[in-house]
Design a protein around this motif. Structure first.
Motif, PDB file in Angstrom:
ATOM      1  N   ARG A   8      49.321  43.583  40.978  1.00 52.79           N
ATOM      2  CA  ARG A   8      47.944  43.136  40.339  1.00 52.79           C
ATOM      3  C   ARG A   8      47.706  43.812  38.803  1.00 52.79           C
ATOM      4  NH1 ARG A   8      44.799  39.984  43.358  1.00 52.79           N
ATOM      5  NH2 ARG A   8      45.286  40.125  45.502  1.00 52.79           N
ATOM      6  N   PRO A  15      41.844  40.158  42.874  1.00 52.82           N
ATOM      7  CA  PRO A  15      41.787  39.692  44.244  1.00 52.82           C
ATOM      8  C   PRO A  15      41.108  38.376  44.481  1.00 52.82           C
ATOM      9  CG  PRO A  15      41.290  42.202  44.333  1.00 52.82           C
ATOM     10  CD  PRO A  15      41.160  41.648  42.933  1.00 52.82           C
ATOM     11  N   GLU A  16      40.164  37.991  44.115  1.00 54.05           N
ATOM     12  CA  GLU A  16      39.406  36.812  44.261  1.00 54.05           C
ATOM     13  C   GLU A  16      39.904  35.633  43.283  1.00 54.05           C
ATOM     14  OE1 GLU A  16      37.345  39.262  41.164  1.00 54.05           O
ATOM     15  OE2 GLU A  16      37.440  39.549  43.160  1.00 54.05           O
ATOM     16  N   ASP A  17      40.908  35.962  42.540  1.00 52.81           N
ATOM     17  CA  ASP A  17      41.398  35.065  41.789  1.00 52.81           C
ATOM     18  C   ASP A  17      42.838  34.638  42.415  1.00 52.81           C
ATOM     19  OD1 ASP A  17      39.416  34.782  40.066  1.00 52.81           O
ATOM     20  OD2 ASP A  17      40.213  36.353  38.653  1.00 52.81           O
ATOM     21  N   VAL A  18      43.792  35.699  42.661  1.00 53.55           N
ATOM     22  CA  VAL A  18      44.900  35.469  43.287  1.00 53.55           C
ATOM     23  C   VAL A  18      45.021  36.231  44.630  1.00 53.55           C
ATOM     24  CG1 VAL A  18      47.353  35.713  42.740  1.00 53.55           C
ATOM     25  CG2 VAL A  18      45.856  35.367  40.810  1.00 53.55           C
ATOM     26  N   SER A  19      45.196  35.671  45.535  1.00 50.05           N
ATOM     27  CA  SER A  19      45.370  36.185  47.003  1.00 50.05           C
ATOM     28  C   SER A  19      46.596  36.956  47.091  1.00 50.05           C
ATOM     29  CB  SER A  19      45.545  35.197  48.162  1.00 50.05           C
ATOM     30  OG  SER A  19      46.805  34.198  48.116  1.00 50.05           O
ATOM     31  N   GLU A  20      46.692  37.762  48.129  1.00 48.63           N
ATOM     32  CA  GLU A  20      47.937  38.713  48.273  1.00 48.63           C
ATOM     33  C   GLU A  20      48.926  37.847  48.672  1.00 48.63           C
ATOM     34  OE1 GLU A  20      47.368  41.847  51.148  1.00 48.63           O
ATOM     35  OE2 GLU A  20      45.622  42.867  50.026  1.00 48.63           O
ATOM     36  N   GLY A  21      48.715  36.595  49.547  1.00 51.59           N
ATOM     37  CA  GLY A  21      49.925  35.780  49.848  1.00 51.59           C
ATOM     38  C   GLY A  21      50.541  35.072  48.911  1.00 51.59           C
ATOM     39  N   LEU A  22      49.773  34.733  47.935  1.00 47.37           N
ATOM     40  CA  LEU A  22      50.300  34.319  46.854  1.00 47.37           C
ATOM     41  C   LEU A  22      51.243  35.115  45.840  1.00 47.37           C
ATOM     42  CD1 LEU A  22      50.747  31.757  44.988  1.00 47.37           C
ATOM     43  CD2 LEU A  22      48.699  32.068  43.874  1.00 47.37           C
ATOM     44  N   THR A  24      52.427  37.829  46.976  1.00 47.83           N
ATOM     45  CA  THR A  24      53.866  38.172  47.865  1.00 47.83           C
ATOM     46  C   THR A  24      54.889  37.157  47.820  1.00 47.83           C
ATOM     47  OG1 THR A  24      52.472  39.407  49.399  1.00 47.83           O
ATOM     48  CG2 THR A  24      54.525  38.440  50.218  1.00 47.83           C
TER      49      THR A  24
END
Length: 103
Positions: A8, A15-22, A24
């Motif tokens: 990040r 975090p609101e623009d790109v998720s943890e899942g993406l 990862t």
């Protein structure tokens, strides 16, 4: 292997623009691409039990992975109308340095 916090910070991805899942998914894809392109196995720690072609994720290897991830965060497709790009040149150059021709 590479913390999401570091990813990040490098990508300046909120975090609101790109998720943890993406993130990862991008991280895992960058590792697979590096490993397949170089024939090396990326590891966090090179120990006595590591394979002969193990390569520690640090220094320029870490930077190359972050460059790949940032490229994918910034460019969701293969190309854009403005700029035709594939793998960032710096990342490809680092992968070429570590390419293994032996098993």
């Amino acid at each position: 292997m590479i913390s999401l916090d570091l990813i990040r910070e490098h990508c300046r991805a909120d975090p609101e623009d790109v998720s943890e899942g993406l993130l990862t998914s991008y991280r895992d894809a960058a590792v697979r691409l590096f490993e397949r392109r170089t024939g090396r196995v990326l590891v966090v720690d090179v120990s006595s039990g590591a394979s002969a072609n193990a390569l520690k994720v640090e220094g320029d290897v870490l930077v190359a992975l972050l460059m790949l991830i940032d490229h994918w965060v910034s460019h969701k497709g293969v190309a854009t109308d403005v700029q035709l790009m594939e793998v960032p040149m710096g990342a490809k150059q680092v992968m070429d340095l570590y390419r293994s021709f032996f098993e």
